[in-house]
Enzyme design. Structure first.
Site, PDB file in Angstrom:
ATOM      1  N   ASP A  36       0.840  -1.200   0.000  1.00  0.00           N
ATOM      2  CA  ASP A  36       0.000   0.000   0.000  1.00  0.00           C
ATOM      3  C   ASP A  36       0.879   1.255   0.000  1.00  0.00           C
ATOM      4  O   ASP A  36       1.672   1.461   0.925  1.00  0.00           O
ATOM      5  CB  ASP A  36      -0.897  -0.011   1.244  1.00  0.00           C
ATOM      6  CG  ASP A  36      -2.103   0.909   1.125  1.00  0.00           C
ATOM      7  OD1 ASP A  36      -2.145   1.712   0.177  1.00  0.00           O
ATOM      8  OD2 ASP A  36      -3.000   0.828   1.982  1.00  0.00           O
ATOM      9  N   ASP A  37       0.760   2.069  -1.037  1.00  0.00           N
ATOM     10  CA  ASP A  37       1.505   3.340  -1.124  1.00  0.00           C
ATOM     11  C   ASP A  37       3.018   3.129  -1.152  1.00  0.00           C
ATOM     12  O   ASP A  37       3.777   3.967  -0.654  1.00  0.00           O
ATOM     13  CB  ASP A  37       1.173   4.265   0.052  1.00  0.00           C
ATOM     14  CG  ASP A  37      -0.198   4.914  -0.056  1.00  0.00           C
ATOM     15  OD1 ASP A  37      -0.927   4.582  -1.004  1.00  0.00           O
ATOM     16  OD2 ASP A  37      -0.540   5.729   0.813  1.00  0.00           O
ATOM     17  N   CYS A  72      -5.496   4.835  -3.895  1.00  0.00           N
ATOM     18  CA  CYS A  72      -5.709   3.431  -3.538  1.00  0.00           C
ATOM     19  C   CYS A  72      -6.910   2.775  -4.210  1.00  0.00           C
ATOM     20  O   CYS A  72      -6.785   1.772  -4.914  1.00  0.00           O
ATOM     21  CB  CYS A  72      -5.845   3.305  -2.025  1.00  0.00           C
ATOM     22  SG  CYS A  72      -4.419   3.905  -1.092  1.00  0.00           S
ATOM     23  N   ASP A 300      -0.219  -0.604  -4.993  1.00  0.00           N
ATOM     24  CA  ASP A 300      -1.348   0.036  -5.671  1.00  0.00           C
ATOM     25  C   ASP A 300      -0.972   1.381  -6.287  1.00  0.00           C
ATOM     26  O   ASP A 300      -1.558   1.810  -7.279  1.00  0.00           O
ATOM     27  CB  ASP A 300      -2.558   0.182  -4.738  1.00  0.00           C
ATOM     28  CG  ASP A 300      -2.224   0.862  -3.412  1.00  0.00           C
ATOM     29  OD1 ASP A 300      -1.065   1.283  -3.213  1.00  0.00           O
ATOM     30  OD2 ASP A 300      -3.134   0.957  -2.559  1.00  0.00           O
ATOM     31  N   ASN A 301      -0.007   2.080  -5.701  1.00  0.00           N
ATOM     32  CA  ASN A 301       0.468   3.363  -6.238  1.00  0.00           C
ATOM     33  C   ASN A 301       1.775   3.705  -5.545  1.00  0.00           C
ATOM     34  O   ASN A 301       2.209   3.008  -4.627  1.00  0.00           O
ATOM     35  CB  ASN A 301      -0.558   4.486  -6.042  1.00  0.00           C
ATOM     36  CG  ASN A 301      -1.096   4.575  -4.624  1.00  0.00           C
ATOM     37  OD1 ASN A 301      -2.212   4.128  -4.338  1.00  0.00           O
ATOM     38  ND2 ASN A 301      -0.309   5.136  -3.721  1.00  0.00           N
TER      39      ASN A 301
END
Length: 503
Positions: A36-37, A72, A300-301
């Site tokens: 995540d991130d 997200c 996700d990013n």
């Protein structure tokens, strides 16, 4: 370290005894780990030393992997559906923006990746953060075993939808719990496979490296002497950017100190993810299933920390925010190679389906990179067309009345978002932080062209072969016909669906 030496030894053994044909004699197992991130541009993979060593020796790393949207929920919806956000209608992290909304639940979840796999005799498993607005009302379709987090990432004091019930935890570190759940699932799935000949797809989504950046106690302080990467754009305002970034002011020493602390803690949260990877690989070896299992690692990013004097967040069209790690290992995946073809997270669903021997539905916008991996594994020269591709990056700003923060000196009607005193009230989002970009790899180019839906109709263009840190907006240097051509292409991509998105 001892555990890692054991892992390397058994992988070497497996690599020496099995041919690719034997690996592919039956449908493969597939594991997807989605952080995540987690950035790649600011060395976000550095904490995962054992993971990097595994993929370096026995897998491949993609050098041009991108999210479809630097936020997200839209990104995760694209990964699950194989579709761009303009098609699945999840525009941002809010319920009003389509995140886990009725349209998604009724139109897109019922035909998403896990449903298709389950229809073809795959055991399916999910553990971790799902979609930001998921609150545990029910298990999403397609998941045979589900341990989905309520809401956004956190490390303690969380609730999971665990199959038929919601269970709350206080003191159990989430990444460790996900690792345990995934390991148990794999062991049970292999036992069932041996009896019933069905295979498994496991998707694990740990909270790292998302805020609040809480490392496991055993890892706290591991990077206390590390500072945020001082890129050429670090804490340097740039007036040639769109207004939200162009209005940034030089960050104070206190703000820079906060950025350094977040950078350290982000890395520390990822150490437990590194342990997750080695644990799952060890379980695959224990169950004699590693040789027929694909493993994907991605995020996700991305994330920025101090670039262009922006404090910390994503939501911007720069490489820090849109570029993601992507590592793959498994049958017919080349070992110790960098793969330079441009790919997007929405390519994962078609690729996984092809690995599983399932036809890719026409409604998917992504395209499989299975054959590219096979060609690279056979040391075949990849066709030039594989490198020449345009990718769409799109984002919809979500500033509104409800995102107003009274602790910052702005007005409710400004419709700003992600404003906080800890970031010196520099707002990271706004109602008109809406943009679409073409990431262009055609004709040996390495460019990005972005149009903003703001009052200025602002345009940003960067030649990353000459300017990898995106310091200079060259919109006034390209020919008018080039800009017009990009604008037409962007309009086409923003409306594309299915195979039209890859033409």
């Amino acid at each position: 370290m001892k555990n890692f030496v054991v892992i390397l030894s058994f992988i070497c053994y497996i690599a020496s005894i099995s041919s690719s044909a034997q690996h592919l004699a039956s449908p493969p197992n597939i594991i997807l780990i989605l952080s995540d991130d987690q950035d790649i541009e600011l060395h976000g993979m550095h904490p995962l030393q054992q993971t990097m060593q595994l993929f370096k020796m026995f897998g491949s790393q993609f050098t041009h992997a991108f999210t479809t949207s630097p936020i997200c929920c839209p990104s995760r919806a694209s990964l699950l559906s194989g579709q761009y956000a303009h098609n699945h209608k999840t525009f941002n992290n809010s319920l009003n923006g389509g995140c886990n909304g009725q349209h998604w639940r009724e139109k897109f979840e019922p035909r998403a990746l896990p449903v298709l796999l389950q229809q073809h005799n795959y055991q399916t498993f999910y553990a971790g953060k799902y979609l930001n607005q998921y609150k545990g009302a029910e298990v999403p379709p397609g998941w045979q075993e589900f341990h989905g987090l309520h809401g956004n990432s956190r490390y303690y004091n969380y609730t999971l939808r665990e199959n038929a019930q919601n269970v709350s935890y206080t003191d159990t570190y989430l990444t460790d719990l996900l690792t345990e759940r995934a390991a148990n699932f794999i062991r049970n799935a292999i036992r069932k496979k041996n009896r019933y000949n069905n295979h498994f797809f496991a998707m694990i989504a740990p909270p790292a490296a998302h805020e609040p950046f809480t490392p496991a106690p055993r890892h706290a302080g591991s990077f206390a002497d590390v500072y945020a990467l001082r890129t050429p754009s670090f804490n340097v305002p740039h007036k040639d950017k769109h207004w939200l970034v162009g209005s940034s002011k030089h960050l104070s020493n206190a703000a820079v100190s906060t950025i350094d602390k977040y950078f350290q803690k982000r890395w520390e949260t990822l150490l437990s993810v590194d342990e997750m990877m080695t644990t799952l690989v060890a379980v695959l070896n224990e169950t004699q299933s590693l040789a027929n299992t694909y493993i994907i690692y991605t995020s996700d990013n991305g994330y920025h920390l101090g670039q262009f004097a922006q404090p910390f967040d994503k939501r911007q069209p720069y490489e820090t925010d849109i570029k993601v790690p992507l590592l793959v290992m498994g049958p017919e995946v080349p070992k110790n190679q960098f793969i330079h073809i441009p790919v997007s997270l929405l390519d994962l669903a078609p690729t996984i389906l092809e690995w599983a021997g399932i036809s890719v539905p026409d409604y998917m916008d992504g395209r499989s990179f299975k054959e590219e991996l096979v060609a690279a594994n056979k040391n075949l020269t990849l066709q030039k067309t594989m490198h020449e591709r345009t990718l769409l990056i799109e984002y919809w700003g979500e500033g509104n009345d409800e995102t107003f923060n009274p602790l910052c000196p702005w007005q409710r009607q400004d419709h700003l978002s992600q404003c906080s005193p800890v970031a010196e009230c520099h707002c990271q989002d706004a109602w008109n932080n809406t943009f679409a970009c073409v990431r262009d790899f055609r004709y040996n180019l390495d460019r990005i062209y972005c149009e903003f839906q703001d009052t200025e109709h602002f345009v940003e263009v960067y030649d990353l072969s000459e300017d990898p840190y995106q310091l200079t907006n060259i919109v006034n240097d390209i020919l008018p016909i080039e800009q017009a051509t990009y604008s037409i292409l962007l309009d086409k991509l923003r409306k594309c669906a299915g195979k039209k998105c890859s033409e």
